[in-house]
Scaffold this motif. Sequence first.
Motif, mmCIF file in Angstrom:
data_model
loop_
_atom_site.group_PDB
_atom_site.id
_atom_site.type_symbol
_atom_site.label_atom_id
_atom_site.label_comp_id
_atom_site.label_asym_id
_atom_site.label_seq_id
_atom_site.Cartn_x
_atom_site.Cartn_y
_atom_site.Cartn_z
ATOM 1 N N PRO A 435 -20.080 6.641 -4.549
ATOM 2 C CA PRO A 435 -20.047 5.805 -3.343
ATOM 3 C C PRO A 435 -20.887 4.534 -3.484
ATOM 4 O O PRO A 435 -21.946 4.551 -4.118
ATOM 5 C CB PRO A 435 -20.640 6.713 -2.258
ATOM 6 N N HIS A 436 -20.379 3.456 -2.894
ATOM 7 C CA HIS A 436 -21.073 2.161 -2.952
ATOM 8 C C HIS A 436 -20.899 1.489 -1.581
ATOM 9 O O HIS A 436 -19.794 1.470 -1.051
ATOM 10 C CB HIS A 436 -20.455 1.313 -4.073
ATOM 11 N N PRO A 437 -21.985 0.931 -1.027
ATOM 12 C CA PRO A 437 -21.887 0.400 0.336
ATOM 13 C C PRO A 437 -20.941 -0.794 0.472
ATOM 14 O O PRO A 437 -20.346 -0.992 1.528
ATOM 15 C CB PRO A 437 -23.330 -0.018 0.668
ATOM 16 N N ASP A 438 -20.773 -1.588 -0.580
ATOM 17 C CA ASP A 438 -19.926 -2.785 -0.485
ATOM 18 C C ASP A 438 -18.510 -2.496 -0.991
ATOM 19 O O ASP A 438 -17.524 -2.725 -0.287
ATOM 20 C CB ASP A 438 -20.572 -3.910 -1.302
ATOM 21 N N PHE A 439 -18.406 -1.966 -2.191
ATOM 22 C CA PHE A 439 -17.084 -1.758 -2.807
ATOM 23 C C PHE A 439 -16.463 -0.404 -2.465
ATOM 24 O O PHE A 439 -15.375 -0.084 -2.937
ATOM 25 C CB PHE A 439 -17.186 -1.904 -4.326
ATOM 26 N N GLY A 440 -17.140 0.415 -1.675
ATOM 27 C CA GLY A 440 -16.608 1.727 -1.318
ATOM 28 C C GLY A 440 -16.895 2.744 -2.407
ATOM 29 O O GLY A 440 -17.453 3.806 -2.168
ATOM 30 N N GLU A 441 -16.492 2.383 -3.612
ATOM 31 C CA GLU A 441 -16.654 3.259 -4.762
ATOM 32 C C GLU A 441 -16.852 2.334 -5.974
ATOM 33 O O GLU A 441 -16.229 1.276 -6.036
ATOM 34 C CB GLU A 441 -15.345 4.044 -4.926
ATOM 35 N N VAL A 442 -17.718 2.721 -6.911
ATOM 36 C CA VAL A 442 -17.832 1.951 -8.166
ATOM 37 C C VAL A 442 -17.931 2.920 -9.335
ATOM 38 O O VAL A 442 -18.264 4.098 -9.151
ATOM 39 C CB VAL A 442 -19.073 1.007 -8.197
ATOM 40 N N GLY A 443 -17.679 2.427 -10.531
ATOM 41 C CA GLY A 443 -17.705 3.270 -11.725
ATOM 42 C C GLY A 443 -19.100 3.363 -12.321
ATOM 43 O O GLY A 443 -19.838 2.382 -12.356
ATOM 44 N N VAL A 444 -19.439 4.570 -12.788
ATOM 45 C CA VAL A 444 -20.672 4.790 -13.544
ATOM 46 C C VAL A 444 -20.252 5.438 -14.866
ATOM 47 O O VAL A 444 -19.505 6.433 -14.864
ATOM 48 C CB VAL A 444 -21.634 5.734 -12.775
ATOM 49 N N ALA A 445 -20.719 4.858 -15.984
ATOM 50 C CA ALA A 445 -20.343 5.406 -17.295
ATOM 51 C C ALA A 445 -21.445 6.326 -17.801
ATOM 52 O O ALA A 445 -22.627 6.007 -17.707
ATOM 53 C CB ALA A 445 -20.125 4.263 -18.277
ATOM 54 N N GLN A 467 -14.221 -7.301 -23.020
ATOM 55 C CA GLN A 467 -12.873 -6.774 -23.266
ATOM 56 C C GLN A 467 -12.019 -6.595 -22.011
ATOM 57 O O GLN A 467 -10.797 -6.599 -22.088
ATOM 58 C CB GLN A 467 -12.982 -5.393 -23.945
ATOM 59 N N LEU A 468 -12.683 -6.345 -20.884
ATOM 60 C CA LEU A 468 -11.934 -5.912 -19.703
ATOM 61 C C LEU A 468 -12.188 -6.804 -18.486
ATOM 62 O O LEU A 468 -13.231 -7.468 -18.396
ATOM 63 C CB LEU A 468 -12.341 -4.479 -19.323
ATOM 64 N N ALA A 469 -11.267 -6.756 -17.540
ATOM 65 C CA ALA A 469 -11.422 -7.469 -16.267
ATOM 66 C C ALA A 469 -12.746 -7.055 -15.611
ATOM 67 O O ALA A 469 -13.128 -5.882 -15.674
ATOM 68 C CB ALA A 469 -10.252 -7.116 -15.351
ATOM 69 N N ASN A 470 -13.414 -8.008 -14.959
ATOM 70 C CA ASN A 470 -14.780 -7.753 -14.475
ATOM 71 C C ASN A 470 -14.882 -6.582 -13.476
ATOM 72 O O ASN A 470 -15.859 -5.848 -13.491
ATOM 73 C CB ASN A 470 -15.413 -9.044 -13.929
ATOM 74 N N PHE A 471 -13.868 -6.393 -12.646
ATOM 75 C CA PHE A 471 -13.991 -5.327 -11.647
ATOM 76 C C PHE A 471 -13.930 -3.926 -12.278
ATOM 77 O O PHE A 471 -14.250 -2.931 -11.627
ATOM 78 C CB PHE A 471 -12.907 -5.469 -10.554
ATOM 79 N N LYS A 472 -13.511 -3.867 -13.563
ATOM 80 C CA LYS A 472 -13.438 -2.559 -14.235
ATOM 81 C C LYS A 472 -14.770 -2.171 -14.885
ATOM 82 O O LYS A 472 -14.925 -1.041 -15.357
ATOM 83 C CB LYS A 472 -12.379 -2.581 -15.343
ATOM 84 N N ILE A 473 -15.716 -3.121 -14.948
ATOM 85 C CA ILE A 473 -16.970 -2.852 -15.654
ATOM 86 C C ILE A 473 -17.821 -1.888 -14.830
ATOM 87 O O ILE A 473 -18.094 -2.156 -13.649
ATOM 88 C CB ILE A 473 -17.775 -4.171 -15.889
ATOM 89 N N PRO A 474 -18.278 -0.778 -15.444
ATOM 90 C CA PRO A 474 -19.127 0.152 -14.691
ATOM 91 C C PRO A 474 -20.366 -0.572 -14.179
ATOM 92 O O PRO A 474 -20.882 -1.477 -14.844
ATOM 93 C CB PRO A 474 -19.511 1.208 -15.736
ATOM 94 N N LYS A 475 -20.817 -0.179 -12.994
ATOM 95 C CA LYS A 475 -22.001 -0.853 -12.443
ATOM 96 C C LYS A 475 -23.278 -0.312 -13.093
ATOM 97 O O LYS A 475 -24.325 -0.954 -13.015
ATOM 98 C CB LYS A 475 -22.062 -0.672 -10.920
#
Length: 505
Positions: A435-445, A467-475
């Motif tokens: 869970p993330h307050p702004d994006f709802g959900e974010v990735g953690v690697a 390599q990847l689009a910025n929104f795919k980068i784990p926070k």
Amino acid sequence: MKNNNLFAALRAAFPDNLDEIAVETDNGLFYSWRDLERATAMLANLLKSLQLPAGSRVAVQVDKSVEAMLLYLATLRAGYVFLPLNTAYQSGEMAYFIANAEPAVVVCSRKNFGWVSKIAFGAGIWNVFTLDDDRTGSLLDRAAQCSDQHEIVHRQSDDLAAILYTSGTTGRSKGAMLSHGNMLSNAQVLKDYWGWRAGDVLIHALPIFHVHGLFVALHGALINGSKMIWLGKFDPQLVLQKLPEATVFMGVPTLYVRLLAEPGLNREACSNMRLFVAGSAPLLLETFNAWQERTGHTILERYGMSETAMLTSNPYEGERRGGTVGFALPGVSVRIHGDAGRALSAGEIGGIEVKGPNVFQGYWRMPEKTKEEFSADGFFKTGDVGKIDDRGYISIVGRSKDLIISGGYNVYPAEIEACVNDMQGVAESALVGVPHPDFGEVGVAVVVARPGSVVNPDQILAVLKSQLANFKIPKKCFVVEELPRNTMGKVQKNLLREQYGALFV
Ligand code: MCA
Ligand code: AMP
């Protein structure tokens, strides 16, 4: 013979007075309906002059602008297939889409022309144009030389109008093929269901490379002949400033969260508004309630997919229930299925399946994959898990697909894990959504190093960024000794989600 080209239906809804304003931009430009008619004709004539084979794809990766929207409409008008691409995609991602879709035309921004044209030329595509968000580029230079008279090309309902790439659980993106009929039926249903009326004005603040901004918002306004206030990028203060001139707003939940952070958001600011629509990701009850309290408006949440456009919606008249996505839209059948293929009754949780004129034509050049995703009786398996209550309201309670939805964008863990696993010194990895307050959900690697190797989390993130689009980068990225596994050896992502669940909240 009736022309079932989607553009013909949108064009027929233009107001009688073509000199009325159709689009107003945030940098002070005004486009009349006549401008839309002429510009789409000129762009369609440009496409026609290229003598493309029938069914050709027009791949477009450009910043949001009215001209980019006109290019979409012109592609429909000329009878070709539009292929919108997220501006965040990097060269590896673009190379895949271009190789897979084999477009006949590629349009990119001038700053990307070097690397995009290299990919295109390498694939034997010679029609590469530029288009920037300041009304410049070779596309417009060429279109300026074309006639502004153009007869809308005839299309059948099941002819392709667009291909939208949506990632897969295997990490390989699939092109969802949408027809003119898919999109027209959805636009017509939503026009009635959401009570579009004369005088409506839409604030268009979403990107135009996905279903929400390109179809739901744009078709909604056009098929009602409604004016749009066109924002190049979502900016909460600008939206607030424009609310008094508008009646309809559409956004992913993050947009509502960011608007709620503005002190100026109150009943008075929203007094001219008729409808706020949310979708693309779960709208938290907390946001739904806060919005109601601050503005006096009840957000209408609906549910859609690239493969199906909109399939359910809360009602316009009647109770909009927070935490639910409402009812199946008219003409659309939605059911909840159990594991054994059994249809479930009210309140039981299972896979959400859908059938109707909105459901896509299949995945581009993936007949086997397409077949797998449909039941024997023709229902599309959404991969979302939900239930229907005794009043018919549908709730999404989870996903059977391993997917993270971050700020309304889909991130498929398999794709990111594959990139991390390819890095030197990495044994294995898992990406989980928290869970993330702004994006709802974010990735953690969560990464495990090979025996004897040392891996640096910051470096892993830096390589991913290249390599990847910025929104795919784990926070965040963590290096651990081992991943938790069940007795079958499967990584227990639920335990990782629990472990890292409080990182941002
Ligand atoms: C930006 N960033 C993100 C996201 N967006 N991180 C995670 N998730 C995101 N969605 C990060 C960038 O990587 C960057 O990080 C930093 O935020 C700033 O980037 P910027 O582009 O300036 O961000 P922004 O302008 O604040 O964008 C946030 C946004 C945008 C406005 C919420 O993500 C957005 O427009 N989302 C809507 C997506 C949408 O339209 N979805 C509909 C899909 P760094 O600085 O570290 O590089 S259609 C669909 O799902 C279905 C069919 C449906 O039902 O509608
Ligand atoms: P996409 O692949 O971009 O088309 O995203 C489609 C997915 O977004 C759906 O399968 C759902 O998981 C999700 N989605 C769309 N609308 C909603 C919503 N209102 N609530 C929860 N999830 C949603």
